[in-house]
Design a protein around this motif. Structure first.
Motif, PDB file in Angstrom:
ATOM      1  N   ASP B  29      32.799  17.417 -18.259  1.00 34.07           N
ATOM      2  CA  ASP B  29      33.153  17.744 -19.634  1.00 34.07           C
ATOM      3  C   ASP B  29      34.329  18.698 -19.685  1.00 34.07           C
ATOM      4  OD1 ASP B  29      29.828  17.664 -21.188  1.00 34.07           O
ATOM      5  OD2 ASP B  29      31.368  16.125 -20.891  1.00 34.07           O
ATOM      6  N   VAL B  30      34.402  19.614 -18.699  1.00 36.90           N
ATOM      7  CA  VAL B  30      35.497  20.583 -18.709  1.00 36.90           C
ATOM      8  C   VAL B  30      36.828  19.868 -18.473  1.00 36.90           C
ATOM      9  CG1 VAL B  30      36.506  22.573 -17.563  1.00 36.90           C
ATOM     10  CG2 VAL B  30      34.070  22.518 -18.030  1.00 36.90           C
ATOM     11  N   SER B  31      36.850  18.912 -17.528  1.00 36.90           N
ATOM     12  CA  SER B  31      38.115  18.223 -17.298  1.00 36.90           C
ATOM     13  C   SER B  31      38.476  17.355 -18.502  1.00 36.90           C
ATOM     14  CB  SER B  31      38.089  17.396 -16.006  1.00 36.90           C
ATOM     15  OG  SER B  31      37.025  16.485 -16.027  1.00 36.90           O
ATOM     16  N   LYS B  32      37.445  16.838 -19.191  1.00 35.80           N
ATOM     17  CA  LYS B  32      37.725  16.066 -20.415  1.00 35.80           C
ATOM     18  C   LYS B  32      38.317  16.977 -21.478  1.00 35.80           C
ATOM     19  CE  LYS B  32      34.306  12.358 -20.156  1.00 35.80           C
ATOM     20  NZ  LYS B  32      32.849  12.437 -20.022  1.00 35.80           N
ATOM     21  N   LEU B  33      37.765  18.186 -21.579  1.00 31.98           N
ATOM     22  CA  LEU B  33      38.256  19.129 -22.582  1.00 31.98           C
ATOM     23  C   LEU B  33      39.696  19.524 -22.265  1.00 31.98           C
ATOM     24  CD1 LEU B  33      37.756  20.940 -25.049  1.00 31.98           C
ATOM     25  CD2 LEU B  33      36.884  22.686 -23.503  1.00 31.98           C
ATOM     26  N   VAL B  57      30.254  21.230 -24.556  1.00 29.30           N
ATOM     27  CA  VAL B  57      30.866  22.332 -23.818  1.00 29.30           C
ATOM     28  C   VAL B  57      30.381  23.666 -24.356  1.00 29.30           C
ATOM     29  CG1 VAL B  57      33.037  23.505 -23.304  1.00 29.30           C
ATOM     30  CG2 VAL B  57      32.917  21.023 -23.162  1.00 29.30           C
ATOM     31  N   VAL B  58      30.313  23.797 -25.663  1.00 28.44           N
ATOM     32  CA  VAL B  58      29.851  25.053 -26.265  1.00 28.44           C
ATOM     33  C   VAL B  58      28.418  25.348 -25.833  1.00 28.44           C
ATOM     34  CG1 VAL B  58      29.213  26.145 -28.440  1.00 28.44           C
ATOM     35  CG2 VAL B  58      31.414  25.019 -28.230  1.00 28.44           C
ATOM     36  N   VAL B  98      37.018  28.189 -19.360  1.00 31.71           N
ATOM     37  CA  VAL B  98      36.546  27.212 -20.344  1.00 31.71           C
ATOM     38  C   VAL B  98      36.728  27.762 -21.750  1.00 31.71           C
ATOM     39  CG1 VAL B  98      34.561  25.921 -21.178  1.00 31.71           C
ATOM     40  CG2 VAL B  98      34.927  26.173 -18.746  1.00 31.71           C
ATOM     41  N   ARG B  99      36.466  29.068 -21.925  1.00 32.58           N
ATOM     42  CA  ARG B  99      36.661  29.644 -23.257  1.00 32.58           C
ATOM     43  C   ARG B  99      38.128  29.576 -23.659  1.00 32.58           C
ATOM     44  NH1 ARG B  99      32.142  33.964 -22.955  1.00 32.58           N
ATOM     45  NH2 ARG B  99      33.472  34.860 -21.340  1.00 32.58           N
TER      46      ARG B  99
END
Lengths: 213, 235
Positions: B29-33, B57-58, B98-99
């Motif tokens: 999900d992080v790489s998608k974000l 992610v949240v 991530v934030r």
């Protein structure tokens, strides 16, 4: 002939005041907001009103002869058109001026926060100060936990590298409460703080980030 | 013997899965974000809000934050191993990154909304790409701007006071609404083999051979559909 035309209209070249207004903001340094040029802005609006009066007068003159506007002579139609375009030009100049200043006022919320420094506030028009307050509230609402995304969007303007930063205190700030406990921010002291705690103070100019190099 | 053969088959299956398709298996999900943020940053117009992705992610950030917080709390009261401290440090760094991605994603979209507020509100296809909060933001922002401009425009001669039209005319187009420039050039990474593609309807003969991992520079308008189909990423 030239003299007569000038006397009947009695004002400066069309569009020159508008150009001055745009130059005022265009020549100012990008990150600054010069004092709101109320006098010039009013002059541009007044000039537009003057043009409009000319339009109405010209239309009136045509209608007095009994002709419809469509039947107007090319000279008269051209005069009306020129005045109309002059109003539009002034409107455009005004909006360029307002819009560019508005962009800079917006940037203030992201760089400085909700507190508008007095030195900046005195350069803004009443409406601009009002805009800042309302815009700041909008951003606050969007960032908030209730009815918002729940994340302070003014933090992390750049990708983070370390999660603690070394900072020097530039202005006497007193004690702050951080995640690790209370820290006394005395002028010229150096501290190791969490990024989230330090960032807003760095943005305000209270702290100075010390690079690792 | 029978069991071992079964195990070996399983391992081979796993190995083939982790082979060339590794990047897909590990698409977190992080790489998608991160990709969503980069796409948003490069595209001239606002893209569809990644509601599900952001929500996941949240949630992950919140749960990880409590893990880190409790780890730190117990570390300050009792003994902690070096491994635990390192793990906390790594988790914290990841959380910060991530934030940052979340903040930057939200910010980039907000600025696009602000720069084309009226256009965003009046084009249904564009408005549909905003989250509910963003829609509210766009409306309120447009109103605040109108009020501010109105303080000056209100003094203009009759018929010239509109923020949307140069001169007010019934049934005429709103000629003062800025829109994003879709003809801006962007760099694209092609993610799927598409073969010969006709990109420009004005120039149908000029096709382009698009293969996975190609990088092209092209007008955004021409690859807009490919981006919507997730066949390219912007860079």
């Amino acid at each position: 002939a030239r003299g007569r035309a000038r006397a009947s209209f009695g004002m400066s070249n069309f569009g020159s005041k508008g150009a001055m207004l745009v130059t005022d903001i265009a020549q100012s340094a990008k990150g600054t907001i010069p004092p709101y040029n109320d006098e010039l802005a009013r002059a541009v609006v007044d000039e537009a009103q003057e043009h409009h009066r000319s339009i109405l007068r010209l239309i009136g003159d045509i209608q007095k002869t009994g002709a419809s506007l469509d039947e107007a002579k090319p000279d008269d139609a051209a005069s009306i058109l020129v005045h109309h375009q002059a109003v539009l030009r002034n409107k455009r100049a005004l909006l360029v001026y307002l819009n560019e200043r508005m962009r800079r006022v917006r940037a203030l919320r992201w760089e400085v926060g909700t507190g508008l420094p007095e030195v900046v506030a005195e350069n803004l028009s009443h409406s601009e100060r009002s805009f800042f307050t309302q815009y700041a509230a909008l951003v606050n609402k969007y960032q908030g936990r209730r009815g918002g995304v729940g994340l302070n969007l003014t933090l992390d303007p750049a990708p983070p590298r370390d999660h603690k930063v070394q900072v020097r205190v530039l202005e006497e700030y007193g004690e702050v409460v951080t995640r690790d406990g209370a820290v006394d921010l005395r002028k010229n002291t150096v501290h190791l703080l969490w990024r989230d705690d330090a960032q807003p103070l760095i943005a305000e100019g209270v702290l100075e980030k010390l690079d690792d190099n | 013997l029978g069991t071992r053969a079964f195990q070996m088959d399983e391992e081979e299956d796993l190995a083939s899965q982790l082979g060339p398709r590794t990047s897909q298996v590990h698409d977190t999900d992080v790489s998608k974000l991160k990709r969503a943020f980069v796409n948003e940053k490069c595209a001239p117009e606002i893209l569809p809000f990644e509601f599900d992705l952001v929500q996941r992610v949240v949630a992950a950030v919140d749960s990880r934050e409590s893990v880190v917080a409790s780890a730190r709390a117990s570390a300050s009261t009792g003994p902690s191993s070096a491994a635990d401290d390192l793990q906390t440090h790594v988790f914290q760094s990841e959380l910060n990154r991530v934030r940052f991605l979340l903040r930057a994603y939200y910010r980039t979209r907000l600025f696009k909304i602000e720069n084309h507020a009226v256009w965003t509100l009046k084009e249904p296809a564009v408005l549909a790409r905003l989250s509910t909060l963003e829609k509210e933001y766009a409306t309120n922002y447009a109103n605040v701007v109108e009020e501010h401009f109105g303080s000056v425009l209100g003094q203009m001669p009759e018929g010239y006071g509109s923020m949307l039209q140069q001169i007010e005319e019934q049934d005429a187009a709103w000629d003062m609404v800025p829109e994003p420039n879709l003809d801006k050039h962007v760099f694209c990474l092609v993610k799927q083999d598409r073969g010969d593609v006709m990109l420009d309807p004005d120039d149908p003969e000029n096709t382009m051979d698009l293969e996975r991992n190609d990088i092209i520079m092209i007008r955004y308008r021409l690859i807009k559909t490919l981006l919507e189909e997730n066949a390219v990423d912007l860079m």
